[in-house]
Design a protein around this motif. Structure first.
Motif, PDB file in Angstrom:
ATOM      1  N   ALA A  24       0.816  -1.196  -0.029  1.00 31.98           N
ATOM      2  CA  ALA A  24       0.032   0.131   0.045  1.00 31.98           C
ATOM      3  C   ALA A  24       0.742   1.268  -0.095  1.00 31.98           C
ATOM      4  CB  ALA A  24      -0.881  -0.190   1.152  1.00 31.98           C
ATOM      5  N   LEU A  25       1.936   1.138  -0.567  1.00 31.70           N
ATOM      6  CA  LEU A  25       3.007   2.167  -0.398  1.00 31.70           C
ATOM      7  C   LEU A  25       3.284   2.907   0.757  1.00 31.70           C
ATOM      8  CD1 LEU A  25       2.308   3.784  -4.033  1.00 31.70           C
ATOM      9  CD2 LEU A  25       4.015   2.035  -3.333  1.00 31.70           C
ATOM     10  N   LYS A  59      10.493   3.298  -3.087  1.00 34.34           N
ATOM     11  CA  LYS A  59       9.339   3.831  -4.016  1.00 34.34           C
ATOM     12  C   LYS A  59       8.682   4.832  -3.178  1.00 34.34           C
ATOM     13  CE  LYS A  59       5.378   3.017  -7.041  1.00 34.34           C
ATOM     14  NZ  LYS A  59       4.582   2.283  -7.806  1.00 34.34           N
ATOM     15  N   ALA A  63       2.629   7.113   1.259  1.00 36.40           N
ATOM     16  CA  ALA A  63       1.986   7.618   0.180  1.00 36.40           C
ATOM     17  C   ALA A  63       0.567   8.341   0.880  1.00 36.40           C
ATOM     18  CB  ALA A  63       1.338   6.745  -1.065  1.00 36.40           C
ATOM     19  N   ASP A  66      -4.072   6.178   5.040  1.00 42.31           N
ATOM     20  CA  ASP A  66      -5.004   5.114   4.315  1.00 42.31           C
ATOM     21  C   ASP A  66      -6.381   5.599   3.794  1.00 42.31           C
ATOM     22  OD1 ASP A  66      -6.330   2.688   3.449  1.00 42.31           O
ATOM     23  OD2 ASP A  66      -4.589   1.607   4.351  1.00 42.31           O
ATOM     24  N   ILE A  67      -6.257   5.904   2.625  1.00 45.88           N
ATOM     25  CA  ILE A  67      -7.707   6.125   1.960  1.00 45.88           C
ATOM     26  C   ILE A  67      -8.777   5.128   2.039  1.00 45.88           C
ATOM     27  CG2 ILE A  67      -8.712   7.256  -0.279  1.00 45.88           C
ATOM     28  CD1 ILE A  67      -5.877   8.008  -0.971  1.00 45.88           C
ATOM     29  N   PHE A  84      -6.279  11.436  14.051  1.00 47.86           N
ATOM     30  CA  PHE A  84      -4.935  12.056  13.883  1.00 47.86           C
ATOM     31  C   PHE A  84      -4.568  12.864  15.079  1.00 47.86           C
ATOM     32  CE2 PHE A  84      -6.168  11.607   9.033  1.00 47.86           C
ATOM     33  CZ  PHE A  84      -5.324  10.554   9.030  1.00 47.86           C
ATOM     34  N   LEU A 107       3.632  11.907   0.566  1.00 44.40           N
ATOM     35  CA  LEU A 107       2.347  12.745   0.117  1.00 44.40           C
ATOM     36  C   LEU A 107       1.291  12.516   1.177  1.00 44.40           C
ATOM     37  CD1 LEU A 107       1.748  10.886  -3.595  1.00 44.40           C
ATOM     38  CD2 LEU A 107       3.123  13.077  -2.952  1.00 44.40           C
ATOM     39  N   GLY A 108       0.547  13.602   1.187  1.00 41.80           N
ATOM     40  CA  GLY A 108      -0.534  13.721   2.574  1.00 41.80           C
ATOM     41  C   GLY A 108      -0.026  13.428   3.770  1.00 41.80           C
ATOM     42  N   GLY A 109      -0.517  12.402   4.457  1.00 42.55           N
ATOM     43  CA  GLY A 109       0.095  12.133   5.850  1.00 42.55           C
ATOM     44  C   GLY A 109       1.476  11.877   5.978  1.00 42.55           C
ATOM     45  N   PRO A 131      -1.981  16.210  -1.534  1.00 43.59           N
ATOM     46  CA  PRO A 131      -3.144  15.974  -2.705  1.00 43.59           C
ATOM     47  C   PRO A 131      -4.217  15.578  -2.013  1.00 43.59           C
ATOM     48  CG  PRO A 131      -1.803  13.890  -2.220  1.00 43.59           C
ATOM     49  CD  PRO A 131      -1.174  14.871  -1.421  1.00 43.59           C
ATOM     50  N   GLU A 132      -4.493  16.041  -0.794  1.00 42.62           N
ATOM     51  CA  GLU A 132      -5.722  15.682  -0.156  1.00 42.62           C
ATOM     52  C   GLU A 132      -6.930  16.348  -0.933  1.00 42.62           C
ATOM     53  OE1 GLU A 132      -3.098  16.564   1.338  1.00 42.62           O
ATOM     54  OE2 GLU A 132      -3.035  15.565   3.397  1.00 42.62           O
ATOM     55  N   LEU A 135      -8.909  14.487  -3.167  1.00 45.00           N
ATOM     56  CA  LEU A 135      -9.842  13.629  -2.495  1.00 45.00           C
ATOM     57  C   LEU A 135     -11.275  14.243  -1.941  1.00 45.00           C
ATOM     58  CD1 LEU A 135      -7.153  11.396  -0.631  1.00 45.00           C
ATOM     59  CD2 LEU A 135      -8.194  10.751  -2.672  1.00 45.00           C
ATOM     60  N   ILE A 138      -8.687  17.977   3.244  1.00 43.49           N
ATOM     61  CA  ILE A 138      -7.675  18.848   3.170  1.00 43.49           C
ATOM     62  C   ILE A 138      -6.714  18.028   4.331  1.00 43.49           C
ATOM     63  CG2 ILE A 138      -9.025  20.911   3.160  1.00 43.49           C
ATOM     64  CD1 ILE A 138      -8.648  21.549   5.949  1.00 43.49           C
ATOM     65  N   GLY A 140      -4.649  16.779   7.252  1.00 47.90           N
ATOM     66  CA  GLY A 140      -5.185  16.436   8.535  1.00 47.90           C
ATOM     67  C   GLY A 140      -4.054  16.304   9.736  1.00 47.90           C
ATOM     68  N   ILE A 141      -2.936  16.004   9.401  1.00 48.72           N
ATOM     69  CA  ILE A 141      -2.031  15.908  10.575  1.00 48.72           C
ATOM     70  C   ILE A 141      -1.015  17.032  10.551  1.00 48.72           C
ATOM     71  CG2 ILE A 141      -0.738  14.190  11.666  1.00 48.72           C
ATOM     72  CD1 ILE A 141      -1.400  12.057   9.560  1.00 48.72           C
TER      73      ILE A 141
HETATM   74  N1  CAA Z   1      -4.216   4.841   0.986  1.00 44.85           N
HETATM   75  C1  CAA Z   1      -4.553   3.678   0.634  1.00 44.85           C
HETATM   76  N2  CAA Z   1      -3.687   2.789  -0.325  1.00 44.85           N
HETATM   77  C2  CAA Z   1      -3.022   3.464  -1.058  1.00 44.85           C
HETATM   78  C3  CAA Z   1      -2.535   4.888  -1.003  1.00 44.85           C
HETATM   79  C4  CAA Z   1      -3.202   5.359   0.214  1.00 44.85           C
HETATM   80  N3  CAA Z   1      -2.750   6.930   0.520  1.00 44.85           N
HETATM   81  N4  CAA Z   1      -1.624   5.276  -1.926  1.00 44.85           N
HETATM   82  C5  CAA Z   1      -1.524   4.231  -2.402  1.00 44.85           C
HETATM   83  N5  CAA Z   1      -2.086   3.107  -2.126  1.00 44.85           N
HETATM   84  C6  CAA Z   1      -2.261   1.664  -2.529  1.00 44.85           C
HETATM   85  C7  CAA Z   1      -2.887   1.422  -3.901  1.00 44.85           C
HETATM   86  O1  CAA Z   1      -4.568   1.694  -3.584  1.00 44.85           O
HETATM   87  C8  CAA Z   1      -2.481   0.502  -4.575  1.00 44.85           C
HETATM   88  O2  CAA Z   1      -2.904  -0.702  -4.165  1.00 44.85           O
HETATM   89  P1  CAA Z   1      -3.776  -1.824  -4.931  1.00 44.85           P
HETATM   90  O3  CAA Z   1      -2.520  -2.411  -5.823  1.00 44.85           O
HETATM   91  O4  CAA Z   1      -4.442  -2.791  -3.966  1.00 44.85           O
HETATM   92  O5  CAA Z   1      -4.739  -1.237  -5.811  1.00 44.85           O
HETATM   93  C9  CAA Z   1      -0.854   0.285  -4.111  1.00 44.85           C
HETATM   94  O6  CAA Z   1      -1.142   1.340  -3.048  1.00 44.85           O
HETATM   95  C10 CAA Z   1      -0.197   1.010  -5.147  1.00 44.85           C
HETATM   96  O7  CAA Z   1      -0.497   2.338  -5.553  1.00 44.85           O
HETATM   97  P2  CAA Z   1      -0.890   2.540  -7.182  1.00 44.85           P
HETATM   98  O8  CAA Z   1      -1.086   1.459  -7.804  1.00 44.85           O
HETATM   99  O9  CAA Z   1      -1.506   3.822  -7.192  1.00 44.85           O
HETATM  100  O10 CAA Z   1       0.925   3.195  -7.590  1.00 44.85           O
HETATM  101  P3  CAA Z   1       1.239   4.113  -8.508  1.00 44.85           P
HETATM  102  O11 CAA Z   1       2.682   4.061  -8.549  1.00 44.85           O
HETATM  103  O12 CAA Z   1       0.363   3.911  -9.928  1.00 44.85           O
HETATM  104  O13 CAA Z   1       0.716   5.639  -7.810  1.00 44.85           O
HETATM  105  C11 CAA Z   1       0.822   7.396  -6.245  1.00 44.85           C
HETATM  106  C12 CAA Z   1       1.533   6.159  -6.890  1.00 44.85           C
HETATM  107  C13 CAA Z   1       0.726   8.309  -7.014  1.00 44.85           C
HETATM  108  C14 CAA Z   1       1.419   7.835  -4.917  1.00 44.85           C
HETATM  109  C15 CAA Z   1      -0.800   6.800  -5.909  1.00 44.85           C
HETATM  110  O14 CAA Z   1      -0.808   5.662  -5.355  1.00 44.85           O
HETATM  111  C16 CAA Z   1      -1.585   7.912  -5.316  1.00 44.85           C
HETATM  112  O15 CAA Z   1      -1.568   8.839  -5.773  1.00 44.85           O
HETATM  113  N6  CAA Z   1      -1.579   7.672  -3.921  1.00 44.85           N
HETATM  114  C17 CAA Z   1      -2.546   8.342  -2.892  1.00 44.85           C
HETATM  115  C18 CAA Z   1      -1.891   9.761  -2.643  1.00 44.85           C
HETATM  116  C19 CAA Z   1      -2.898  10.383  -1.859  1.00 44.85           C
HETATM  117  O16 CAA Z   1      -3.738  10.947  -2.122  1.00 44.85           O
HETATM  118  N7  CAA Z   1      -2.305  10.689  -0.446  1.00 44.85           N
HETATM  119  C20 CAA Z   1      -3.094  11.546   0.324  1.00 44.85           C
HETATM  120  C21 CAA Z   1      -4.018  10.693   1.347  1.00 44.85           C
HETATM  121  S1  CAA Z   1      -5.427  11.737   2.257  1.00 44.85           S
HETATM  122  C22 CAA Z   1      -4.168  11.895   3.577  1.00 44.85           C
HETATM  123  O17 CAA Z   1      -2.965  11.725   3.678  1.00 44.85           O
HETATM  124  C23 CAA Z   1      -5.137  12.698   4.557  1.00 44.85           C
HETATM  125  C24 CAA Z   1      -4.131  13.635   5.777  1.00 44.85           C
HETATM  126  O18 CAA Z   1      -3.619  14.648   5.582  1.00 44.85           O
HETATM  127  C25 CAA Z   1      -3.894  12.914   6.925  1.00 44.85           C
END
Ligand code: CAA
Length: 258
Positions: A24-25, A59, A63, A66-67, A84, A107-109, A131-132, A135, A138, A140-141
């Motif tokens: 899940a990166l 990698k 990322a 966990d969305i 959080f 990214l994000g968190g 990148p929130e 989604l 905004i 959150g940590i």
């Molecule tokens: N939550 C849950 N799962 C995630 C994840 C996340 N933030 N980021 C990646 N994954 C998972 C994917 O769903 C995928 O799982 P599956 O194989 O089961 O589908 C696996 O990790 C690999 O990811 P990708 O296939 O998407 O990998 P990629 O190389 O094509 O892309 C990436 C990489 C650009 C980082 C893309 O995964 C991505 O955009 N991830 C989300 C980034 C994001 O939006 N982060 C912010 C989250 S919200 C937050 O953080 C709120 C806060 O402030 C606390």
């Protein structure tokens, strides 16, 4: 202690924590955040450890939160759990220095956890972003607050409004990371810097961390006074006597205080 989502390993006086949800990166689910905090607290309490390094994979540092875990939550779920608040407050309370060694996506968190560390060493592959917005949420940590303090309003606003990523070179120019190292050397370099910190006087290191952090939290006048009082109190330590005597005697200091 055995963890499911992180790996821990002592390298001499350095505690190394590796985020480890590769499928899940390193997305930050509740289990990973809880384990990260527990491991940080264990190293903080361990007298043999003087500095902590947090890293991820080639990698992804992480990322984001966990969305998939967050998606079904309601406003009341988030509010009642004060989502959080725990990881944020537990990481802020760590007294020993924490270095984030970031390769790949932060990214994000993930970016927010890196910013909660005391400084960030970036691999040339690192990519930072909030990148929130894409989604429908905004940061959150603490991201909207800390990123703004690191890189200034204009760049932080652009990043939070568009969700675009910064590469390592831009992050260094903007002051988000202390410096860039080749990806292959990242963890070794972080351990080297952490070892150098761990070899210094530990009470003085803790005071220096407190003093720099104070710059974020109050006015300049209050921060300067806080620093001056801490500076005065370093003169109550044996390590101050040793450090200054060693300089005068033209030898390397031997710091003893843990
Ligand atoms: N939550 C849950 N799962 C995630 C994840 C996340 N933030 N980021 C990646 N994954 C998972 C994917 O769903 C995928 O799982 P599956 O194989 O089961 O589908 C696996 O990790 C690999 O990811 P990708 O296939 O998407 O990998 P990629 O190389 O094509 O892309 C990436 C990489 C650009 C980082 C893309 O995964 C991505 O955009 N991830 C989300 C980034 C994001 O939006 N982060 C912010 C989250 S919200 C937050 O953080 C709120 C806060 O402030 C606390």
């Amino acid at each position: 202690m055995a963890y499911a989502t992180i790996l821990t390993e002592s390298r001499g006086p350095v505690g190394l924590i590796t985020l480890n949800r590769p499928q899940a990166l390193n997305a930050l689910n509740a289990e990973l955040l809880g384990e990260l905090c527990t491991a940080l607290e264990a190293y903080d309490a361990d007298e043999a450890i003087g500095c902590i390094v947090v890293t991820g994979s080639a990698k992804a540092f992480a990322a984001g939160a966990d969305i998939k875990e967050m998606a079904p939550q309601s406003y009341m779920d988030m509010f009642k759990a004060d989502f959080f608040a725990q990881p944020h407050d537990r990481i802020v309370a760590i007294k020993k220095p924490i270095i984030a060694a970031v390769a790949g996506y932060a990214l994000g968190g993930g970016c927010e956890i890196a910013m909660l560390c005391d400084f960030i060493l970036a691999a040339d592959t690192a990519k930072f972003g909030q990148p929130e917005i894409n989604l429908g949420v905004i940061p959150g940590i603490g991201g909207s607050q800390r990123l703004t303090r690191f890189v200034g309003k204009s760049k932080a606003m652009e990043m939070c409004l568009t969700g675009r990523m910064m590469d390592a070179a831009e992050a260094e120019r903007a002051g988000l990371v202390s410096r860039i190292v080749p990806a292959a050397d990242l963890v070794d370099e972080a351990i080297k810097v952490a070892t150098a910190i761990a070899e210094k006087s530990q009470p003085i290191v803790a005071m220096a961390k407190q003093a720099v952090n104070r710059a974020y939290e109050g006015t300049l006048a209050e921060g300067v006074l806080f620093e001056r009082r801490l500076f005065h109190s370093t003169f109550a330590t044996e390590d101050q006597k040793e450090g200054m005597a060693a300089f005068v005697e033209k030898r390397k200091p031997v710091f003893k205080q843990k």
